[in-house]
Design a protein around this motif. Sequence first.
Motif, PDB file in Angstrom:
ATOM      1  N   THR A  94     -12.551  -3.411  -2.321  1.00  0.00           N
ATOM      2  CA  THR A  94     -12.003  -2.970  -1.024  1.00  0.00           C
ATOM      3  C   THR A  94     -11.367  -1.601  -1.157  1.00  0.00           C
ATOM      4  O   THR A  94     -11.567  -0.705  -0.311  1.00  0.00           O
ATOM      5  N   THR A  95     -10.592  -1.421  -2.227  1.00  0.00           N
ATOM      6  CA  THR A  95      -9.943  -0.128  -2.446  1.00  0.00           C
ATOM      7  C   THR A  95     -10.974   0.978  -2.627  1.00  0.00           C
ATOM      8  O   THR A  95     -10.838   2.077  -2.075  1.00  0.00           O
ATOM      9  N   THR A 116      -6.718   7.046   5.425  1.00  0.00           N
ATOM     10  CA  THR A 116      -6.759   5.600   5.605  1.00  0.00           C
ATOM     11  C   THR A 116      -5.411   4.998   5.263  1.00  0.00           C
ATOM     12  O   THR A 116      -4.430   5.707   5.001  1.00  0.00           O
ATOM     13  N   TYR A 161     -17.484  -1.759   9.322  1.00  0.00           N
ATOM     14  CA  TYR A 161     -16.457  -1.559   8.289  1.00  0.00           C
ATOM     15  C   TYR A 161     -15.494  -2.736   8.201  1.00  0.00           C
ATOM     16  O   TYR A 161     -15.249  -3.277   7.110  1.00  0.00           O
ATOM     17  N   ASN A 195     -12.429   1.934   0.678  1.00  0.00           N
ATOM     18  CA  ASN A 195     -11.465   2.723   1.462  1.00  0.00           C
ATOM     19  C   ASN A 195     -11.443   4.174   1.012  1.00  0.00           C
ATOM     20  O   ASN A 195     -11.378   5.105   1.838  1.00  0.00           O
ATOM     21  N   ILE A 234     -14.955  -5.259   5.001  1.00  0.00           N
ATOM     22  CA  ILE A 234     -13.652  -5.362   4.323  1.00  0.00           C
ATOM     23  C   ILE A 234     -13.193  -6.811   4.291  1.00  0.00           C
ATOM     24  O   ILE A 234     -12.724  -7.322   3.261  1.00  0.00           O
TER      25      ILE A 234
END
Length: 1444
Positions: free
Chosen positions: A1427-1428, A1442, A1408, A1431, A1412
């Motif tokens: 990335t968002t 998160t 992970y 998440n 990222i």
Amino acid sequence: MACWVSFLLFFFCQSTSHADPIKEFPTKTLINNVVQDRQTGRIYLGAVNNIFQLGPSLQFEASAETGPKEDSPTCTPPASSCHDTSPMPNTNKLLLVNQKNGSLIVCGSRYRGICSLRDLSNVGKELYYTDNKGEKTYVASIEDDVNVVGIMSNHTKDQTTFDVFFVGKGYGSQDSAILISTRILQDFQDWVVFESISEPAVVQTKSYAPKFMHDFRFAFEEGGFIYFLFSRTFDGTDNKILTFVSRLCKNDSYYYSHTELQLNCGTNNQYNKVQAAFVGSPGKYLAQELIDKNIIGNRDAMSKVLFMVASSDDDKSALCMYPLSSINGRLMEIISACYSDSGKISNKPAVYAPYFSPKDIVCSSNVRKDMLDQYKCGADFLPSPLASRPEFAFKADPVWETQGFLTAVAIDVENDHTVGFLGNNQGEVFKVGAEHYGTIPGDGMRENVNRNLFFDLSHNHIYITTERKITKVPVQTCLQKTDCQSCMDLKDPYCGWCVLEGRCTRRSECKRAEEKNGWLWSPAQQCVKIASFSPPNFSREKRGSSVRIYNCYCFLSYFVSLLYCCVLRCMSCVASAWECQWNILDHTCNDRNDAVTGPHIIRHREVGHPNMHQINSSKNREQGSWQVIFRNFLFLCFVHLSVTLYNCAKGREDCSLCKYADSKYKCVWCRKQNKCVFEKLCGTHQDEDLQNVQCPNPEITDVKPLYGPLNGSISITIFGSNLGIHKEDIKSITVAGEPCVSDEASGSRLKSVQRNVLVDDRELLFPTAVKPSRGPKAGGTLITISGKFLETGSKVDVQVTIGGVHCANQFILWSRNACFAHLFRRKSQQAEREYEKVKHQLENLEESVRDRCKKEFTDLMIEMEDHTNDLNEGGIPFLDYKTYTDRVFFLPSKDGANDVMITGKLDIPEARKNTVNAALNQFSNLLNSKTFLINFIRTLERSHDFNARARVYCASLLTVALHGKLEYYTDIMRTLLLELMEEYVHSKNPKLMLRRSETVVERMLCNWMSICLYQFLKDSAGEPLYKLFRAIKHQIEKGPVDARVKKAKYTLNDTGLLGDDVEYSVLNLQVLVQGEGLDVTYVKVLNCDTISQVKEKIIEQVYRNLPYSQRPKADGVTLEWRPGSTGQILSDLDLTSQKEGRWRRINTLAHYNVSTDIMCCLAGKKGLMRPENSQENHEERNALLEDDKVFHLVRPAEELDEFKSKRGSIKDKSMTKAITEIYLTRLLSVKGTLQQFVDNFFRSVLCSGAVVPPAVKYFFDFLDEQALKHNNVDEETIHIWKTNSLPLRFWVNILKNPHFIFDVHVSEVVDASLSVIAQTFMDACTKSEHKLSRDSPSNKLLYAKEISTYKKMVDDYYKDIRLMVPVSDQDMNTHLAEVSRVRNPSHTSKLNTQVALHQLYQYASKYYDEIIKSLEEDPAARSKNLTTRLNQIAAALENKVTDL
């Protein structure tokens, strides 16, 4: 009825003559239906969104636009009340001509299949349409794949007769459940136009409809009955498609009379699905044949016949015939059985109730048989509807069979012969008759021929409709044949030879055809052949003369007017076969006239005339030139003629020989043509001096011998071209720098391409040393002789003796200082005799191997022929697409069959399933971002603990996850391959690329090939691969197979070869299988087989038509031997097993003294019924044997002890082991037996003449294109890349693992032989040469002879693909989208996509932080907020909060 058709193929041309051109009418949309007005000959086409009206010659008359229409699948008319509509195409579902009121019935797929009426004289005029009468007027189906058929008829009610049409319709998800209905065409009492006047409660499927899958194909009326022809499943519980004909009385509005009869076509109902049909009267000859075979009676000779084309499950088709009288007779048997005999025929259940459960109907009525005629249309108190059980189906043999898919049939009768016209899915129409078979070829579009195939009113033409065109084609092309014999060779009932008119015509077109032998037709008659007639000739001007013709095949006597005319030149005139004379004054040729005389007249063949000279016949030959002088009765007028023919190229293959030709023939060396030609034929520039052309330089092509003594004195022959003609042409000859002398005696003129030379004198041989100087008397010592002048130039010149004993010269190695001869010394003359004896034995052994190969191959072909028959019955057990992909992608994983991707089981709490599924769908969307996916893969591959196994597994997960978007998957694969290519070309050895699955993209490529070649496997390569597998399995099981060490007597693998001569015999067992009836199955086994091996062979034979996964397993059944009244359970191990020390031999049939033709019983372990006096001891059979070591045929050598076997037919040879290598000949025997099957498979894979999958052409072009961009990529590297990407990555994998594509079990011994063939396939694909020696593995030596042939096949395959038309990116994407589309509904939904996404996320979770980081460093990823999104997915899947 197979004799009705013979097999003579010719092409039925698309045009007959200039006077009768082909007529056609094309459309822009698909044609769904076509009908003909039998009164006017007009044609009506029902196409998507259009109706067309055409004249008999297909000229356009009128049209009507029927769509698109604003509609939706859920819309309930009227259309004005529907919402959420969009323009939808209107497919024509039904088209019927109602001649009585001049209307055309048109039913489409819009607005729930409501119909309209249009004017027959102008289809643009609508006579009736309304959409506000409700569901009772819905006729057709709105679904494109649901077929609708109909037939015009009439109905009588209350003494009023009115027009109706019967409709048969399959079930659609938005349709009513009514299958058959009767529709009225006028308002009558309470009925409105198009309303069903039948009670729907009888023939409808209700909730069972989706399971029956009705496919209506044809409807017709005959003898007061309405018939429907359709296919469906038996009872809705299985997927087996069957064909039925149903019949009902046309005035039976309640359908009490509706009865269905199953129609079987072919052995075991091979052709089970009807495609089209035609009803017509048979010709006189066919009717007589039906009578002769007791299919119909004499009183039914004029009964019509139902001609049906049907297809099989393996893409084959056939034509079958069913006389209507026989169909009606069978239907009455079914009705009679239900009404009078409790539904039984011959005490066997024969009737069931379709569409209803058995409890809803019982054939309990008891109608007297003499009263049946009163109830032939049923009654309300009698059961209905009825259907025959499969055991009482009407069976017919195919009268014609073909590969491919037949779609249409029409029947005509010409001159009492029945002629069939059969359309297929390639746009072709086959013409089938009693003595002929022909083809009306399609236009290359490969479109289906519409099932509505019919003739024009005169039956001179046939209308052929394909998907976008209708064509009017003549039924015959007689006039194209200009002579009697070619006309006879047609064997076409339409065409015969009109004798008096001298042309090939139909009988109706020959004016005197009714006179005896006036019209000849094969095969009963032959062409007229005149043997003699008198007088032999006479002038055409002598009219009225009588000529009698004798000795004809059929005696003829009539007047003939001969048309010979003397209009020839002088020589031809007087030398002709007719009595013509030549007039010198006016230069004319006339009939003989004795009244005209004088010196100006030359009579017929008048040799003594002063102006005539006879030339004697002769011919001379001078050095290649021919002088030809005319002979026999040919005379020259005024002039003599002498002709010389000379071929400059004959014997003048090069320039120097050409210049040597005699100058009078004017032969020159023509540079332009690169050969010796006559001067005026060269065609070069006029300024070029052809007589002084400079010859090319000498060219040497070969020198023999290639080696010899360094001191020379041997004759050398030099081969080549332009080596000179005369001695002075040769300036010098040198060999290795040393001068040579030309041998004039050899004469270069005798052989233009060779020149003999001599090398100088040799010295005497002078040996100086021998090492070693001593050795054993038995011989066998390697001796080296050193010395001077030992180079002899030939191995046969070396003769070595030691002590008077000749030594065997093995080989000679030349050098300047010494000659080394490897010699073996023989002990004595006795040793020589022994050697000759062994040599003779080896020769006999070789001959024995050859004979064995021939015999074994013959036996195998006979066995495989039986197996092919089984294939035709059971089919090749191809795995479905999901199982195939599961095995190819995940079976090699560490968990094997228990892998979560195969089981599909995820341990997710029920409360979180919805959340997880939603998050996985988001993750799927994220994977469809190319930016994310490329970063994802790169990050994983940069991780040190992401090993090769993980890369392969991850790639397979990606393949499943992205299967629905294969074009996107291909784009990702191309991007990664380009990166990989750059890495190998610039940093590594390019030849190593794609060799192993060391990266994600290499495994993605392997999976991509597996997806794209699945259909090719099923269509082309699968059958030869399966037959190869079966042949190997069969051959191995013919001999002993050691169940413990997994070695066999017959194998291709030397490491798996049983190195002992095991004695055995073949036994024939009679096997009863519990639950399979009382039929006995005969099974061949060996007396040395273990009990488990015997059970496997029994299961293989009994359930040969079932896939392996559906068969019982050997450990789940019990074998009971019944030698008499008692029964004995046979087991591999029990307390009776033979012991040798601590070793225990597995029980065999020989252990139990089982002999041939003994009865055995196979049953489930829980279901075996044993007699009370059975000798089976349960406790003894299950005794623990942990302390014993077990063996079958051969005990391990290191464990042998002094104990010897006391029973059984397997001879213990532990004390006298034979040389293992002597059994290697068995490898040759097996290899020779299987050779044809290996070759067939290789050809199916490496033959570009067949269909090459688009993916192969596309990817090979991609490799060629990329190779051009790199300077250090040569042809050999490209060859290796192609080999690594296809043969080694896909074909070898399938070849070694047949269970990846077939539902079969591959045993270890079969796998060992498959590995040898796979290794041969790999060797054939490599460019490197294999240098074989005595130390080479036996597997390599086995196919050493064939490897060069296979290599050439691979090279030609690659070359041919390169020359094929390229597959563009757009074409490939279209193909991939089609693959995804076709397999999505039936396969991808079954693929464990969600599981694959879940497993992929485990990698995302494990790495992970790295992922990222990679996304944050990528500007493109940042702009898309990847990335968002990751998440958010992590928060949902891992149930945690998160940083968001």
